[in-house]
Every structure is written in C-alpha cells, then in structure tokens.
Scaffold this motif. Structure first.
Motif, PDB file in Angstrom:
ATOM      1  N   UNK A  95       0.843  -1.180   0.000  1.00  0.00           N
ATOM      2  CA  UNK A  95       0.000   0.000   0.000  1.00  0.00           C
ATOM      3  C   UNK A  95       0.881   1.233   0.000  1.00  0.00           C
ATOM      4  N   UNK A  96       0.483   2.236  -0.772  1.00  0.00           N
ATOM      5  CA  UNK A  96       1.140   3.542  -0.739  1.00  0.00           C
ATOM      6  C   UNK A  96       0.107   4.520  -0.202  1.00  0.00           C
ATOM      7  N   UNK A  97       0.390   5.083   0.959  1.00  0.00           N
ATOM      8  CA  UNK A  97      -0.544   5.954   1.676  1.00  0.00           C
ATOM      9  C   UNK A  97      -0.031   7.383   1.589  1.00  0.00           C
ATOM     10  N   UNK A  98      -0.907   8.308   1.208  1.00  0.00           N
ATOM     11  CA  UNK A  98      -0.513   9.698   0.979  1.00  0.00           C
ATOM     12  C   UNK A  98      -1.259  10.644   1.911  1.00  0.00           C
ATOM     13  N   UNK A  99      -0.608  11.758   2.255  1.00  0.00           N
ATOM     14  CA  UNK A  99      -1.248  12.779   3.094  1.00  0.00           C
ATOM     15  C   UNK A  99      -1.816  13.902   2.224  1.00  0.00           C
ATOM     16  N   UNK A 100      -2.543  13.507   1.193  1.00  0.00           N
ATOM     17  CA  UNK A 100      -3.215  14.441   0.284  1.00  0.00           C
ATOM     18  C   UNK A 100      -4.506  13.774  -0.190  1.00  0.00           C
ATOM     19  N   UNK A 101      -5.529  14.560  -0.521  1.00  0.00           N
ATOM     20  CA  UNK A 101      -6.804  13.965  -0.917  1.00  0.00           C
ATOM     21  C   UNK A 101      -6.748  13.192  -2.227  1.00  0.00           C
ATOM     22  N   UNK A 102      -5.834  13.551  -3.109  1.00  0.00           N
ATOM     23  CA  UNK A 102      -5.608  12.834  -4.359  1.00  0.00           C
ATOM     24  C   UNK A 102      -4.117  12.929  -4.667  1.00  0.00           C
ATOM     25  N   UNK A 103      -3.423  11.777  -4.789  1.00  0.00           N
ATOM     26  CA  UNK A 103      -1.986  11.845  -5.049  1.00  0.00           C
ATOM     27  C   UNK A 103      -1.713  12.357  -6.458  1.00  0.00           C
ATOM     28  N   UNK A 104      -0.800  13.317  -6.563  1.00  0.00           N
ATOM     29  CA  UNK A 104      -0.342  13.816  -7.858  1.00  0.00           C
ATOM     30  C   UNK A 104       1.042  13.233  -8.107  1.00  0.00           C
ATOM     31  N   UNK A 105       1.404  13.095  -9.383  1.00  0.00           N
ATOM     32  CA  UNK A 105       2.672  12.442  -9.694  1.00  0.00           C
ATOM     33  C   UNK A 105       3.299  13.062 -10.939  1.00  0.00           C
ATOM     34  N   UNK A 106       4.634  13.140 -10.925  1.00  0.00           N
ATOM     35  CA  UNK A 106       5.428  13.473 -12.100  1.00  0.00           C
ATOM     36  C   UNK A 106       6.243  12.223 -12.402  1.00  0.00           C
ATOM     37  N   UNK A 107       6.001  11.624 -13.585  1.00  0.00           N
ATOM     38  CA  UNK A 107       6.624  10.357 -13.958  1.00  0.00           C
ATOM     39  C   UNK A 107       7.893  10.575 -14.769  1.00  0.00           C
ATOM     40  N   UNK A 108       8.891   9.739 -14.510  1.00  0.00           N
ATOM     41  CA  UNK A 108      10.132   9.805 -15.269  1.00  0.00           C
ATOM     42  C   UNK A 108       9.908   9.613 -16.759  1.00  0.00           C
ATOM     43  N   UNK A 109       8.983   8.725 -17.119  1.00  0.00           N
ATOM     44  CA  UNK A 109       8.715   8.484 -18.542  1.00  0.00           C
ATOM     45  C   UNK A 109       8.210   9.744 -19.228  1.00  0.00           C
ATOM     46  N   UNK A 110       7.399  10.517 -18.537  1.00  0.00           N
ATOM     47  CA  UNK A 110       6.877  11.754 -19.122  1.00  0.00           C
ATOM     48  C   UNK A 110       7.979  12.802 -19.285  1.00  0.00           C
ATOM     49  N   UNK A 111       8.864  12.903 -18.301  1.00  0.00           N
ATOM     50  CA  UNK A 111       9.975  13.848 -18.396  1.00  0.00           C
ATOM     51  C   UNK A 111      10.872  13.486 -19.580  1.00  0.00           C
ATOM     52  N   UNK A 112      11.194  12.200 -19.701  1.00  0.00           N
ATOM     53  CA  UNK A 112      12.070  11.760 -20.793  1.00  0.00           C
ATOM     54  C   UNK A 112      11.406  11.901 -22.153  1.00  0.00           C
ATOM     55  N   UNK A 113      10.104  11.647 -22.226  1.00  0.00           N
ATOM     56  CA  UNK A 113       9.407  11.659 -23.507  1.00  0.00           C
ATOM     57  C   UNK A 113       9.077  13.070 -23.981  1.00  0.00           C
ATOM     58  N   UNK A 114       8.742  13.962 -23.066  1.00  0.00           N
ATOM     59  CA  UNK A 114       8.215  15.255 -23.480  1.00  0.00           C
ATOM     60  C   UNK A 114       9.208  16.416 -23.417  1.00  0.00           C
TER      61      UNK A 114
END
Length: 198
Positions: free
Chosen positions: A121-140
């Motif tokens: 389980x990955x538990x976050x202290x935010x109502x909806x987890x936001x993410x920046x993915x390595x694949x997106x950084x490399x691709x875009x």
C-alpha cells in the motif's frame, strides 16, 4: 472533522470498493488501484494506492509534488530507492511484510520487486496523489534541450528515448523483451548498478 466536507449531504460517501478503481494495469499480476477524494468524497488529507507486482517489475522513477508517501509491504519483497535531494545520496531499503518506508514530499523514488506476488500500500497525506513520472519527463522534454543542456548527441538521444511510452507507471513493458532491449531476464538484470541494497 473538516469544514470542507458536508457530512449531512445525501451524497456523502463512506464506502468505496477499490477493486473497481484501477489507476494502471499492465496485466493481471501488475496493476495499481486507487482511492482518493475523487473516488470517496468524505476523504480529506488521505489517499491510497493498492499496488500488486510480480518479480522484476518496477514502479517507474517519479515524485509526488503534493504529498508524502508511506509505503507498507503486505506480501512479497521489494527494494524501495529514494534520492535524498539534500545529500544527493541514493538510499535503498529492502522491505518485506509489515515493514514501511517513508518518502518525503517531492523526493525522486522508484520500487523494484524482488519476489513474486508482491503487494503493498502507498498511503498519501493528500486527498488525491499527484505524480510526475520519469517516462513523461524523458518523452516530453525536447531532444534539442536535452542535447544542449547535457552535451548530448541530439539524434542519439532521440533514438534512445524513442521506445519510452508516456505514463509507464509499471515497467518493463510487456513487449520489452521482443524489442531487443538489454535485459532479457531477471538473472542479468541489476536494478541498482550504483549501490548495494540495505
């Protein structure tokens, strides 16, 4: 209790089935389910990813810009790697059932499974987890910017990054081995060539 949630509303939700909320699915052994405020409107500063992986699969390098993450191992085993932005040290933690790793907000990290049927389980202290993915950084990121910034050959960079799919989440891709990539099986794959596992 929060003033942001109307607990008297007939639309207030108190139950949700995460089995019906898949964030990403590679196959029946490698997928991520999610619950946050978008799925359960009475949640406030908590959200959860339910992650299932088979051996040698990776939650791709990424960071969460809006939340700290607490990873709790339920079954199997994985190595969680975190880049400490203050010391520039890459930390590696092997986790088995009942163990946790805390990943501070905004820290670059990834997870490599080392056992079949890994579940955490990955538990976050935010109502909806936001993410920046390595694949997106490399691709875009434009190839000319990467080439000029890091003294790279632009054509070689384009060729190397061409197979990368945005929103990878779980790697390797199902067709990765058919593409003739370096890692043919888990015996010759070292997920941490620059450091030892804890």
């Amino acid at each position: 209790m929060s003033m942001n949630v109307d607990y008297t509303s007939p639309s207030a939700q108190y139950f949700f089935d995460m089995n019906n909320s898949t964030l990403f699915k590679e196959d029946n052994q490698n997928f991520i389910n999610v619950v946050g405020q978008n799925q359960l409107n009475t949640l406030e500063n908590t959200s959860l990813l339910d992650i299932f992986l088979s051996i040698d699969h990776i939650i791709e390098p990424h960071y969460h810009q809006n939340a700290t993450e607490l990873v709790y191992a339920i079954s199997g085993a994985a190595v969680i790697s975190i880049l400490n932005p203050f010391t520039k040290e890459l930390l590696h933690f092997t986790v088995t059932p009942g163990q946790v790793v805390n990943i501070p907000q905004g820290w670059w990290h990834y997870i490599v499974t080392i056992d079949e049927h890994t579940h955490f389980l990955a538990i976050f202290d935010a109502p909806n987890p936001e993410v920046v993915l390595g694949s997106d950084i490399l691709k875009f990121t434009p190839a000319d910017i990467m080439a000029q910034t890091y003294c790279l050959n632009e054509n070689e960079w384009e060729q190397v990054t061409e197979p990368i799919k945005p929103d990878t989440f779980i790697g390797p891709y199902q067709d990765c081995y058919q593409q003739g990539n370096v890692y043919q099986n888990h015996y010759d794959y070292n997920p941490h060539p620059f450091g030892n596992w804890c």
